[in-house]
Write an enzyme that holds these catalytic residues in place. Structure first.
Site, PDB file in Angstrom:
ATOM      1  CB  CYS A  35      -0.127   1.714   2.894  1.00 38.30           C
ATOM      2  SG  CYS A  35      -1.329   1.003   3.514  1.00 38.30           S
ATOM      3  CB  CYS A  42      -2.452  -1.402   1.325  1.00 35.88           C
ATOM      4  SG  CYS A  42      -2.926   0.536   2.084  1.00 35.88           S
ATOM      5  CG  ASP A  43       0.596  -2.401  -0.349  1.00 38.81           C
ATOM      6  OD1 ASP A  43      -0.688  -3.091  -1.148  1.00 38.81           O
ATOM      7  OD2 ASP A  43       1.484  -1.921  -0.792  1.00 38.81           O
TER       8      ASP A  43
END
Ligand code: NAP
Length: 309
Positions: free
Chosen positions: A133, A136-137
């Site tokens: 992701c 997300c990261d």
């Protein structure tokens, strides 16, 4: 006894909930263990949802859908559905706390999860440099070098997202031609910090107790191995359907699936079992687009209403 149980709270499940409740069903519950919105909430750029002219994130796109559904009476249960069975025209949902709920009809819209590439080091460093992701990261790798593995729309799209944050993004694909749509691939050229490694295999994701510090690749054209010095490895090699809840105690599945585990449906989203419908990425030939999943959800809900009548 529910009139309709909807399993999954992505675009397919939410749209099914909207159409079922607005279509007059009184007792409809959507089972979604996490926040509604589905996998698309992890997407960094949506520019092909009809009517949505500005480019927005998947999270922004899905933000208002649950509120709209609630207005017409859709209930959200945050339980996980472990198994769906059927006896004498009644479906029983077995939840992860082993309690049960009966329903007259079911729409399964559980979607899919990122597939593992099976690369050496992938499991070991998952969450410590290996990610599926970028939204997300990605931020953890601000001004750092990262690798993106895969050649589909997800890989190309997320490589572009990461290129706006990271210093260098290597996009590594096993063939000499991307699977992603030409329009997306064309965009890669606008980013001087994206380096395309085509016809490369992943040999190993390497690191130490701090996490990933490199990806060893094989240049198949030259038959040469080299190590890319990167701190993050983002893997986008496709997705697996989530059909576990259809598995029965004897190991068979409640309804017919194809070889890839996708639920067989007709154009009304009916499965091989009366009263059971499927919508979104879990069904055969799913185009894996939000707009298509939403369309499936609407179709499945209309079919469920007809079935209950
Ligand atoms: P995908 O289209 O199935 O692509 C997976 C990619 O990973 C392929 O390039 C494949 O290589 C590669 N791959 C698979 N297994 C591998 C392995 N073991 N080692 C190395 N490479 C491997 O998956 P996706 O990109 O997640 O997209 C899924 C669907 O969602 C597609 O239909 C896509 O169009 C859609 N999507 C649409 C959008 C959008 O419209 N905005 C965004 C994202 C996704 P090969 O090419 O050699 O098979």
């Amino acid at each position: 006894m529910l009139d309709l149980a909807i399993i999954g709270g992505g675009p397919a499940g939410l749209t099914a909930g909207l159409y079922a409740t607005r279509g007059g069903l009184k007792n409809v519950t959507m089972f979604e263990k996490g926040l509604p919105g589905g996998q698309i909430t992890q997407s960094s750029e949506i520019e092909n949802y009809p009517g949505q002219i500005e480019v927005i994130t998947g999270m922004e796109l899905m933000d208002k859908w649950p509120t709209q559904c609630k207005r017409f009476g859709l209930k959200h249960d945050m339980s996980e559905v472990k198994q769906i069975t059927k006896q004498n025209d009644i479906f029983t949902l077995i939840l992860s706390n082993n309690s049960t709920i009966d329903a007259k009809s079911v729409i399964i819209a559980t979607g899919s999860v990122p597939r593992s590439g099976g690369f050496k080091g992938e499991k070991e460093f998952f969450g410590r440099g290996v990610s599926t992701c970028a939204t997300c990261d990605g931020f953890f790798y601000k001004n750092k070098d990262v690798a993106v593995i895969g050649g589909g729309d997800s890989a190309v799209e997320e490589a572009i997202y990461l290129a706006n944050i990271c210093k260098t993004v290597y996009i590594i694909h096993r063939r000499d031609k991307f699977r992603a749509s030409p329009h997306e691939v064309e965009k890669l050229k606008k980013f001087p910090n994206i380096i395309q490694l085509l016809n490369y295999d992943i040999v190993e994701i390497i690191g130490d107790n701090m996490g990933v510090n490199g990806v060893k690749v094989l240049d198949k054209t030259k038959n040469e191995e080299k190590t890319l010095s990167v701190l993050g490895a983002f893997i986008f090699v496709g997705r697996n359907v989530l059909n576990e809840s259809l598995k029965q105690d004897d190991g068979t599945f409640l309804c017919e699936l194809n070889d890839g585990g996708q639920v067989k449906v007709d154009l009304s989203m009916k499965t091989s079992v009366d009263g059971l419908f499927a919508a979104g990425d879990i069904r055969i030939e799913a185009p894996k687009q939000v707009v298509c999943a939403a369309g499936d959800g609407a179709t499945a809900a209309i079919s469920a209403i007809t079935y209950l009548q």
